[in-house]
Write a protein that holds these residues in place. Structure first.
Motif, PDB file in Angstrom:
ATOM      1  N   LEU A 115       0.837  -1.203   0.000  1.00  0.00           N
ATOM      2  CA  LEU A 115       0.000   0.000   0.000  1.00  0.00           C
ATOM      3  C   LEU A 115       0.874   1.256   0.000  1.00  0.00           C
ATOM      4  CD1 LEU A 115      -2.596  -1.296   2.618  1.00  0.00           C
ATOM      5  CD2 LEU A 115      -2.703  -1.429   0.111  1.00  0.00           C
ATOM      6  N   GLY A 116       0.614   2.142  -0.957  1.00  0.00           N
ATOM      7  CA  GLY A 116       1.462   3.329  -1.091  1.00  0.00           C
ATOM      8  C   GLY A 116       2.789   2.957  -1.722  1.00  0.00           C
ATOM      9  N   CYS A 117       2.740   2.228  -2.818  1.00  0.00           N
ATOM     10  CA  CYS A 117       3.960   1.655  -3.421  1.00  0.00           C
ATOM     11  C   CYS A 117       4.640   2.609  -4.397  1.00  0.00           C
ATOM     12  CB  CYS A 117       3.629   0.351  -4.143  1.00  0.00           C
ATOM     13  SG  CYS A 117       2.682   0.614  -5.656  1.00  0.00           S
ATOM     14  N   GLY A 118       4.107   3.842  -4.530  1.00  0.00           N
ATOM     15  CA  GLY A 118       4.702   4.743  -5.518  1.00  0.00           C
ATOM     16  C   GLY A 118       4.563   4.166  -6.913  1.00  0.00           C
ATOM     17  N   ASP A 139      -1.289   3.024  -5.192  1.00  0.00           N
ATOM     18  CA  ASP A 139      -0.842   4.374  -4.819  1.00  0.00           C
ATOM     19  C   ASP A 139      -1.849   5.378  -5.389  1.00  0.00           C
ATOM     20  OD1 ASP A 139       2.096   5.457  -3.773  1.00  0.00           O
ATOM     21  OD2 ASP A 139       0.973   6.954  -4.952  1.00  0.00           O
ATOM     22  N   PRO A 140      -2.043   6.506  -4.674  1.00  0.00           N
ATOM     23  CA  PRO A 140      -2.968   7.510  -5.207  1.00  0.00           C
ATOM     24  C   PRO A 140      -2.360   8.382  -6.315  1.00  0.00           C
ATOM     25  CG  PRO A 140      -2.178   8.170  -3.038  1.00  0.00           C
ATOM     26  CD  PRO A 140      -1.566   6.842  -3.331  1.00  0.00           C
ATOM     27  N   ALA A 141      -1.038   8.353  -6.449  1.00  0.00           N
ATOM     28  CA  ALA A 141      -0.401   9.217  -7.460  1.00  0.00           C
ATOM     29  C   ALA A 141      -0.613   8.613  -8.850  1.00  0.00           C
ATOM     30  CB  ALA A 141       1.081   9.360  -7.146  1.00  0.00           C
ATOM     31  N   SER A 162      -4.727   1.934  -8.473  1.00  0.00           N
ATOM     32  CA  SER A 162      -4.977   3.137  -7.708  1.00  0.00           C
ATOM     33  C   SER A 162      -5.408   2.743  -6.286  1.00  0.00           C
ATOM     34  CB  SER A 162      -6.085   3.918  -8.416  1.00  0.00           C
ATOM     35  OG  SER A 162      -6.335   5.083  -7.716  1.00  0.00           O
ATOM     36  N   PHE A 163      -4.915   3.495  -5.290  1.00  0.00           N
ATOM     37  CA  PHE A 163      -5.246   3.168  -3.896  1.00  0.00           C
ATOM     38  C   PHE A 163      -5.024   4.402  -3.029  1.00  0.00           C
ATOM     39  CE2 PHE A 163      -3.568   2.341   0.321  1.00  0.00           C
ATOM     40  CZ  PHE A 163      -4.633   1.653   0.886  1.00  0.00           C
ATOM     41  N   ASP A 164      -5.879   4.581  -2.022  1.00  0.00           N
ATOM     42  CA  ASP A 164      -5.678   5.677  -1.065  1.00  0.00           C
ATOM     43  C   ASP A 164      -6.019   5.179   0.331  1.00  0.00           C
ATOM     44  OD1 ASP A 164      -5.842   8.082   0.508  1.00  0.00           O
ATOM     45  OD2 ASP A 164      -6.071   9.186  -1.372  1.00  0.00           O
ATOM     46  N   PHE A 165      -5.078   5.320   1.277  1.00  0.00           N
ATOM     47  CA  PHE A 165      -5.311   4.895   2.666  1.00  0.00           C
ATOM     48  C   PHE A 165      -6.577   5.522   3.230  1.00  0.00           C
ATOM     49  CE2 PHE A 165      -0.546   4.281   3.006  1.00  0.00           C
ATOM     50  CZ  PHE A 165      -0.582   2.945   3.359  1.00  0.00           C
ATOM     51  N   SER A 189       3.707  -2.149   3.752  1.00  0.00           N
ATOM     52  CA  SER A 189       3.889  -0.757   3.310  1.00  0.00           C
ATOM     53  C   SER A 189       5.326  -0.355   3.578  1.00  0.00           C
ATOM     54  CB  SER A 189       2.932   0.197   4.024  1.00  0.00           C
ATOM     55  OG  SER A 189       3.342   0.407   5.361  1.00  0.00           O
ATOM     56  N   GLN A 190       5.811   0.552   2.748  1.00  0.00           N
ATOM     57  CA  GLN A 190       7.160   1.087   2.940  1.00  0.00           C
ATOM     58  C   GLN A 190       7.112   2.603   2.720  1.00  0.00           C
ATOM     59  OE1 GLN A 190      11.247  -0.534   1.543  1.00  0.00           O
ATOM     60  NE2 GLN A 190      10.645   0.841  -0.107  1.00  0.00           N
ATOM     61  N   GLY A 191       7.327   3.327   3.788  1.00  0.00           N
ATOM     62  CA  GLY A 191       7.469   4.782   3.683  1.00  0.00           C
ATOM     63  C   GLY A 191       6.237   5.511   3.194  1.00  0.00           C
ATOM     64  N   SER A 192       5.083   4.900   3.274  1.00  0.00           N
ATOM     65  CA  SER A 192       3.881   5.558   2.740  1.00  0.00           C
ATOM     66  C   SER A 192       2.920   5.994   3.845  1.00  0.00           C
ATOM     67  CB  SER A 192       3.152   4.635   1.758  1.00  0.00           C
ATOM     68  OG  SER A 192       2.932   3.365   2.337  1.00  0.00           O
TER      69      SER A 192
END
Ligand SMILES: C[S@@+](CC[C@H](N)C(=O)[O-])C[C@H]1O[C@@H](n2cnc3c(N)ncnc32)[C@H](O)[C@@H]1O
Length: 286
Positions: A115-118, A139-141, A162-165, A189-192
């Protein structure tokens, strides 16, 4: 790799001076937080680079970005010691920490949901290290997702969505759980989570809801609560996170939910920025 005394960190990092207001352009606004749009802009530039050189492999793209951003030697941390390393060695150490974080968890057949993998660099590294597992990142970006799809679109073990916490339901995870069943799903998750100013609600309202449906949670994140209050390095790290508006409640939020048990918390497994190191947290449903 040579040891770097904390006293010499200002020679190799702009952050100590910034934190104490002696750098040009000082001001909280300039350094506070890192929203999705800032990441999206970086990913757009990388997407442009890939479009100009379509044969670029994911590790080469990361290497180009690293060398554009920094010049060797660069400061890093491990277990509260600081070192100076070459830019490529820094990436190698970060990759090793990433692969090691899942070593006791994956033995083949699992799906890791990152989650939040860039743009998915971590998915590529993990897929190389664990050839019998699948990796789904979110990732939301938008440019990150687009770049990940360009780079990994032809790999059947890697998917980027696409994903957003902050969403009430994590559709990406729901889909994986529906396809795989939870026994083989690992939440990663890593750094997200760091990017959120607080994770209390995300952990209590959403993550906890999924906890008993996955095998394990593994996070390589910046964990404020582990920064010592009695050491100079710990205090600098606390100030860095405060100044950038990063959250200070990940470990407390995980420990506060009755749905999970934090099984380990290992401080400073690697710090690509020595004032903002990654710690490894693992949890299981109770
Ligand atoms: C420091 S980057 C880490 C990316 C990747 N995991 C890595 O280690 O290279 C932080 C990532 O968190 C993502 N992010 C920010 N806010 C988020 C949110 N609300 N939900 C999910 N991801 C988010 C950003 O878009 C960015 O890709």
């Amino acid at each position: 790799m040579r040891e770097l005394p904390l006293d010499d960190l200002p020679k190799h990092s702009p952050w100590p001076a910034r934190l104490f207001g002696s750098a040009d352009g000082d001001g909280d606004a300039e350094y506070s937080g890192t929203g999705v749009s800032a990441y999206d802009e970086v990913y757009a530039n990388l997407l442009g680079l890939l479009e100009a050189n379509p044969e670029t492999e994911f590790r080469e793209l990361q290497r180009s970005a690293n060398h554009y951003a920094e010049e060797s030697p660069v400061p890093i941390s491990r277990a509260e010691s600081l070192y100076l390393v070459d830019v490529d060695e820094k990436q190698k150490l970060q990759d090793e920490a990433l692969v090691a974080s899942l070593a006791g968890t994956l033995d083949g057949g699992e799906t890791v949901v990152a989650l939040g993998c860039g743009w998915g660099y971590e998915l590529g590294v993990l897929a190389d290290a664990y050839p019998d597992c699948a990796f789904v990142g979110g990732d939301p970006a938008e440019n990150g997702v687009a770049l990940g799809r360009e780079l990994f679109g032809d790999r059947d073990r890697i998917r980027v969505e696409s994903f957003d916490f902050r969403d009430d339901e994590w559709d990406l995870l729901e889909r994986v759980l529906a396809d795989e069943g939870g026994d083989d799903v690992v939440l990663f998750s890593q750094g997200s989570l760091t990017a959120l100013p607080s994770v209390r609600d995300v952990v209590a309202d959403t993550l906890a809801e999924y906890a008993d449906r996955v095998r394990e949670g593994v996070h390589l994140e910046h964990v404020y609560e582990l920064h010592a209050e009695e050491s100079l390095l710990g205090l600098l790290r606390r100030r860095y996170a405060d100044r950038r508006n990063y959250n200070d409640d990940l470990l407390a939020s995980l420990r506060a939910t009755g749905a999970i048990e934090v099984t380990s918390a290992t401080y400073d497994v690697v710090g690509g920025n020595p004032l903002h190191p990654l710690s490894e947290i693992r949890w299981e449903a109770v």
